[in-house]
Design an enzyme around this catalytic site. Structure first.
Site, PDB file in Angstrom:
ATOM      1  N   LYS A  78      77.664  48.104  86.831  1.00 13.91           N
ATOM      2  CA  LYS A  78      78.934  48.260  87.544  1.00 13.91           C
ATOM      3  C   LYS A  78      79.848  49.234  86.800  1.00 13.91           C
ATOM      4  O   LYS A  78      79.802  49.346  85.567  1.00 13.91           O
ATOM      5  CB  LYS A  78      79.581  46.875  87.674  1.00 13.91           C
ATOM      6  CG  LYS A  78      80.770  46.799  88.623  1.00 13.91           C
ATOM      7  CD  LYS A  78      81.160  45.333  88.792  1.00 13.91           C
ATOM      8  CE  LYS A  78      82.465  45.148  89.528  1.00 13.91           C
ATOM      9  NZ  LYS A  78      82.807  43.718  89.689  1.00 13.91           N
ATOM     10  N   SER A 153      84.045  42.456  94.015  1.00 12.20           N
ATOM     11  CA  SER A 153      84.211  43.831  93.599  1.00 12.20           C
ATOM     12  C   SER A 153      82.902  44.510  93.219  1.00 12.20           C
ATOM     13  O   SER A 153      82.868  45.716  92.987  1.00 12.20           O
ATOM     14  CB  SER A 153      85.194  43.914  92.429  1.00 12.20           C
ATOM     15  OG  SER A 153      84.724  43.255  91.281  1.00 12.20           O
ATOM     16  N   SER A 177      83.565  38.002  92.430  1.00  8.40           N
ATOM     17  CA  SER A 177      83.070  39.367  92.590  1.00  8.40           C
ATOM     18  C   SER A 177      81.575  39.544  92.416  1.00  8.40           C
ATOM     19  O   SER A 177      81.059  40.627  92.682  1.00  8.40           O
ATOM     20  CB  SER A 177      83.805  40.301  91.618  1.00  8.40           C
ATOM     21  OG  SER A 177      85.167  40.363  91.941  1.00  8.40           O
TER      22      SER A 177
END
Length: 465
Positions: A78, A153, A177
């Site tokens: 990420k 996210s 997330s």
């Protein structure tokens, strides 16, 4: 009309999950360069539609430990985790990211498992939104239907795993997330207990550490193998050892069914039907299913919103300290500024809401004197269309929509407890519907064992079928 976007084909990756790929690599049926070439080709096929990649390093990967259980398996990290030599952009255009000087601790855990890092995935600005959308850039789209959100996210990670670009991808979770995009994209996503994996640098700077790292995957065993290996490599003596969880257990569990959210948000029909069907399945498997109540009350929602605002306020006021002179607060999006403004109005309440949030762990632990695991929706409704949660939506309207959507996941973050999203259902239109299992602190084993049992009796849909 079939709108699915995926890259599954008869190449070196095939349909395999990470565990199967690792086995083929050990038997030398395939080599890491072949897998990287397949990842590059698959990404090129879906990226024009999904927009999940932040940084493509398929030609220059960071390779993992050759002795790790997932040695040679390709993955992505990420955009908020440091990989030496790569920029970490945190999903924002408010600063120009420089190459990271060192690997983050979680990066080292991924590499110790043997995973090869091939790039980074997109996320909304600082992970504050529940949809990977932007004020001035293409959103990340759901591979099951690109008209819809991929969640957030870790939205880029989930979209690319679901579309078959990589078998699993790094994700992290400060309010849902990992689990939100897993539910939106039809994946398995486990948020570990606080302290199970290496500390997240962002989380350790918070007054209450909400952030846990993990992966999103297409199979329960991929998540179990990664988490077990990470736990063995870095044992936290404050938590029970996890080991490798390889299948369901035979013990009878007390399952608490939770269909009413702390936010008071109404659960839509598709979600309620999926969770109810899983509850019935667990009862048939011999578990005792009874209704549960969280005990935190609606004040928890107000306190979490205040804390959410505090995090945004910290970005607005402290961004230059974190990112240097290139940081420009005026380039932050409307959600970040709106949440920061909310906290300015809540500033005097800070000691009170922090005190109440810290007490949530005890309330949560008391709940698990009556239940071994909680079953609930991941989200109160199925993935919204792109634009519904865009950061350009007026802040009062956007905040209300987010609270109605992200209705179940934050409790585990505040309590520091493990929770897993499972892709147990679908809408009539084909969008995934996730269910949520939540355990007591340190008890990932029970969640994984139960997840294996659900997967065996209710196999996940595959996007290419």
């Amino acid at each position: 009309m079939d709108r699915r976007v995926h890259a599954f084909t008869d190449d070196a990756l095939g349909d395999d999950d990470a565990v199967a790929l690792a086995e083929r690599l050990r038997r030398r049926e395939v080599a890491p360069p072949e897998l990287r070439a397949a990842v590059a080709a698959r990404a090129a096929r879906v990226e024009p539609h999904l927009h999940g990649l932040a940084l493509d390093r398929t030609a220059d990967p960071v390779t993992g430990d050759a002795d790790g259980p997932l040695a040679g398996v390709p993955t992505l990290v990420k955009d908020n985790v440091e990989v030496r030599g790569w920029p970490a952009g945190h999903g924002t255009r408010a600063f120009v990211p420089a190459p990271s000087r060192e690997h983050a601790e979680v990066t080292r855990q991924l590499l110790a498992c043997g995973l090869d890092l091939l790039g980074t995935t997109r996320m909304p600005e600082y992970g504050l939104n529940a949809s990977t959308e932007f004020a001035d850039a293409e959103p990340t789209r759901n591979p099951w239907d690109p008209r819809f959100s991929a969640g957030a996210s870790s939205g880029g990670a989930a979209a690319l795993v679901a579309a078959g670009v990589v078998p699993l991808a790094h994700a992290n979770d400060g309010g849902g997330s990992i689990r939100i995009p897993a539910a939106a994209c039809g994946l398995v996503g486990l948020k570990p207990s606080r302290g199970r994996l290496a500390p997240n640098a962002t989380g350790t700077r918070m007054p209450i550490d909400l952030v846990a790292d993990g992966v999103v995957s297409r199979s329960v065993r991929d998540t179990a193998v990664f988490l077990g290996a990470a736990d063995r490599g870095r044992r936290n003596p404050a938590l029970p050892p996890l080991g490798l969880v390889e299948g369901p257990a035979r013990r009878r569990l007390r399952v608490g069914l939770l269909l009413e959210s702390p936010t008071g948000a109404a659960v839509d029909a598709d979600t309620r039907e999926t969770v109810t069907a899983v509850a019935e399945l667990l009862a048939k498997q011999g578990h005792e299913v009874s209704d549960a109540v969280t005990g935190v009350g609606t004040r928890f929602v107000d306190d979490f919103l205040d804390y959410w605002g505090l995090l945004a306020f910290s970005v607005v006021t402290g961004g230059r300290l974190l990112h240097g002179r290139t940081f420009a607060p005026h380039r932050l999006d409307g959600l970040t500024h709106g949440l920061a403004d909310h906290y300015r109005r809540a500033l005097a309440r800070t000691p009170v809401f922090l005190h109440r949030l810290r007490r949530v762990a005890a309330t949560h632990a008391e709940l698990f004197t009556r239940h071994d695991v909680l079953l609930s929706p991941v989200l109160a409704h199925t993935p919204p269309e792109i634009g519904w949660l865009a950061p350009t939506v007026p802040i009062e309207q956007l905040t209300a929509r987010l609270l109605d959507y992200v209705a179940f996941t934050p409790l585990a973050n505040v309590a520091g407890a493990p929770a897993i999203a499972l892709p147990a259902g679908a809408t009539a239109g084909g969008l995934p519907v996730g269910v949520h299992l939540e355990g007591t602190v340190g008890d990932e084993r029970t969640l994984l064992e139960l997840a294996y049992a659900i997967e065996a009796d209710r196999p996940w849909r595959r996007i290419r079928d």
